[in-house]
Scaffold this motif. Sequence first.
Motif, mmCIF file in Angstrom:
data_model
loop_
_atom_site.group_PDB
_atom_site.id
_atom_site.type_symbol
_atom_site.label_atom_id
_atom_site.label_comp_id
_atom_site.label_asym_id
_atom_site.label_seq_id
_atom_site.Cartn_x
_atom_site.Cartn_y
_atom_site.Cartn_z
ATOM 1 N N ASP A 1 -1.002 -8.465 -2.368
ATOM 2 C CA ASP A 1 -2.026 -9.301 -1.751
ATOM 3 C C ASP A 1 -3.050 -8.378 -1.104
ATOM 4 O OD1 ASP A 1 -0.910 -8.453 0.671
ATOM 5 O OD2 ASP A 1 0.247 -10.280 0.961
ATOM 6 N N GLU A 2 -3.820 -8.903 -0.154
ATOM 7 C CA GLU A 2 -4.891 -8.100 0.450
ATOM 8 C C GLU A 2 -4.379 -6.832 1.121
ATOM 9 O OE1 GLU A 2 -8.205 -8.417 0.385
ATOM 10 O OE2 GLU A 2 -7.993 -10.083 -1.020
ATOM 11 N N GLU A 3 -3.155 -6.858 1.662
ATOM 12 C CA GLU A 3 -2.665 -5.732 2.444
ATOM 13 C C GLU A 3 -1.398 -5.083 1.900
ATOM 14 O OE1 GLU A 3 -2.361 -7.892 6.234
ATOM 15 O OE2 GLU A 3 -3.942 -6.577 6.980
ATOM 16 N N HIS A 4 -0.590 -5.836 1.171
ATOM 17 C CA HIS A 4 0.721 -5.338 0.748
ATOM 18 C C HIS A 4 0.691 -4.766 -0.672
ATOM 19 C CE1 HIS A 4 1.775 -7.985 4.114
ATOM 20 N NE2 HIS A 4 2.832 -7.221 4.266
ATOM 21 N N PHE A 5 1.399 -3.660 -0.831
ATOM 22 C CA PHE A 5 1.445 -2.966 -2.111
ATOM 23 C C PHE A 5 2.883 -2.533 -2.426
ATOM 24 C CE2 PHE A 5 -2.913 -2.626 -0.948
ATOM 25 C CZ PHE A 5 -3.649 -2.333 -2.079
ATOM 26 N N VAL A 6 3.124 -2.315 -3.711
ATOM 27 C CA VAL A 6 4.323 -1.594 -4.133
ATOM 28 C C VAL A 6 3.849 -0.203 -4.559
ATOM 29 C CG1 VAL A 6 6.161 -1.426 -5.853
ATOM 30 C CG2 VAL A 6 5.579 -3.651 -4.865
ATOM 31 N N PHE A 7 4.524 0.828 -4.069
ATOM 32 C CA PHE A 7 4.141 2.203 -4.362
ATOM 33 C C PHE A 7 5.270 2.926 -5.093
ATOM 34 C CE2 PHE A 7 2.173 0.903 -0.379
ATOM 35 C CZ PHE A 7 0.843 1.240 -0.556
ATOM 36 N N LYS A 8 4.895 3.694 -6.111
ATOM 37 C CA LYS A 8 5.845 4.610 -6.744
ATOM 38 C C LYS A 8 5.286 6.016 -6.591
ATOM 39 C CE LYS A 8 6.316 5.215 -11.269
ATOM 40 N NZ LYS A 8 6.684 4.996 -12.683
ATOM 41 N N PHE A 9 6.102 6.921 -6.071
ATOM 42 C CA PHE A 9 5.566 8.248 -5.794
ATOM 43 C C PHE A 9 6.577 9.342 -6.116
ATOM 44 C CE2 PHE A 9 7.428 6.481 -1.973
ATOM 45 C CZ PHE A 9 8.159 7.514 -1.403
ATOM 46 N N GLY A 10 6.036 10.494 -6.461
ATOM 47 C CA GLY A 10 6.858 11.657 -6.721
ATOM 48 C C GLY A 10 7.352 12.264 -5.426
ATOM 49 N N LEU B 1 10.403 7.572 -6.049
ATOM 50 C CA LEU B 1 10.834 6.499 -5.166
ATOM 51 C C LEU B 1 9.849 5.351 -5.250
ATOM 52 C CD1 LEU B 1 11.926 8.515 -2.004
ATOM 53 C CD2 LEU B 1 13.432 7.281 -3.570
ATOM 54 N N VAL B 2 10.358 4.128 -5.096
ATOM 55 C CA VAL B 2 9.528 2.933 -5.123
ATOM 56 C C VAL B 2 9.719 2.205 -3.796
ATOM 57 C CG1 VAL B 2 8.996 0.774 -6.302
ATOM 58 C CG2 VAL B 2 9.842 2.739 -7.623
ATOM 59 N N CYS B 3 8.625 1.915 -3.098
ATOM 60 C CA CYS B 3 8.739 1.207 -1.828
ATOM 61 C C CYS B 3 7.661 0.138 -1.720
ATOM 62 C CB CYS B 3 8.669 2.180 -0.650
ATOM 63 S SG CYS B 3 7.048 2.914 -0.377
ATOM 64 N N TYR B 4 7.827 -0.721 -0.706
ATOM 65 C CA TYR B 4 6.924 -1.862 -0.505
ATOM 66 C C TYR B 4 6.494 -1.924 0.953
ATOM 67 C CZ TYR B 4 5.686 -6.759 0.430
ATOM 68 O OH TYR B 4 5.059 -7.904 0.855
ATOM 69 N N GLY B 5 5.220 -2.251 1.196
ATOM 70 C CA GLY B 5 4.760 -2.409 2.564
ATOM 71 C C GLY B 5 3.253 -2.460 2.656
ATOM 72 N N LEU B 6 2.751 -2.357 3.875
ATOM 73 C CA LEU B 6 1.315 -2.356 4.110
ATOM 74 C C LEU B 6 0.699 -1.046 3.628
ATOM 75 C CD1 LEU B 6 1.163 -3.812 7.739
ATOM 76 C CD2 LEU B 6 0.574 -5.001 5.632
ATOM 77 N N TYR B 7 -0.499 -1.140 3.069
ATOM 78 C CA TYR B 7 -1.173 0.064 2.567
ATOM 79 C C TYR B 7 -1.375 1.080 3.694
ATOM 80 C CZ TYR B 7 -4.724 3.073 0.519
ATOM 81 O OH TYR B 7 -5.421 4.168 0.070
#
Length: 230
Positions: A142-151, A212-218
């Motif tokens: 949504d406007e603020e929440h993302f799923v991130f995948k990072f090395g 790693l994959v995480c979820y939260g506010l940008y």
Amino acid sequence: MKYIVIGLGNYGSVLAEELTSLGHEVIGVDQDAQNVDRMKDKVATAYVVDATDEAALTVLPLQTVDVVIVAIGENFGASVRVVSLLKKNKVKHIYARALDDIHKSVLEAFSIDRVLTPEKDAACMLVRLLELNIEVESFQIDEEHFVFKFGIPRKLVGCQVNDLKEDEDFNLKLLALVRGKMVKNSLGISVLEKEVDNAFPEDYTLQAEDRLVCYGLYKDFVKFWKSIGK
């Protein structure tokens, strides 16, 4: 799925081609014969139709497609009129492109499924790329929440998952671990084999090839990313 893309300019033509390349059936529509001629061999069907003309619009199979995408952007009046006519014809799922906030607000008033803001989205994506660098992939919820995948940054290689404190300090939810392992294929060439694990011990030791994959506010992820180093 089956789509109608109305407006085959730069944005609409790329959209139509990409959907087609993914195996979807795409019907392209534009009032400019040159645009239609350019796309006729790249999509399932292409029509020369002025979609702002209610009578002309009826030649399209509006009720038998999954989504109608109004890719018109530059002509504000045409965009709004086409969306209005689609709503009048009770088209179930409508996406429409907006070039600015006023355009977006007007389209939102029609209660369509999605307002597309490609120029704004592209600019935001570039900013995130520059801010986070290419080691991070993101998907906006949504406007603020993302799923991130990072090395795994170099300084965290050899650390345990519970050393991250992503939940306690940054309000981020760790969703998955993508384990990376170098293996030999049938030709004896080293390749990276990946395995997604949604349940892993907190004392797991992070490896350089992991993700790693995480979820939260940008904004929280930016703080977390800066804290762990790049």
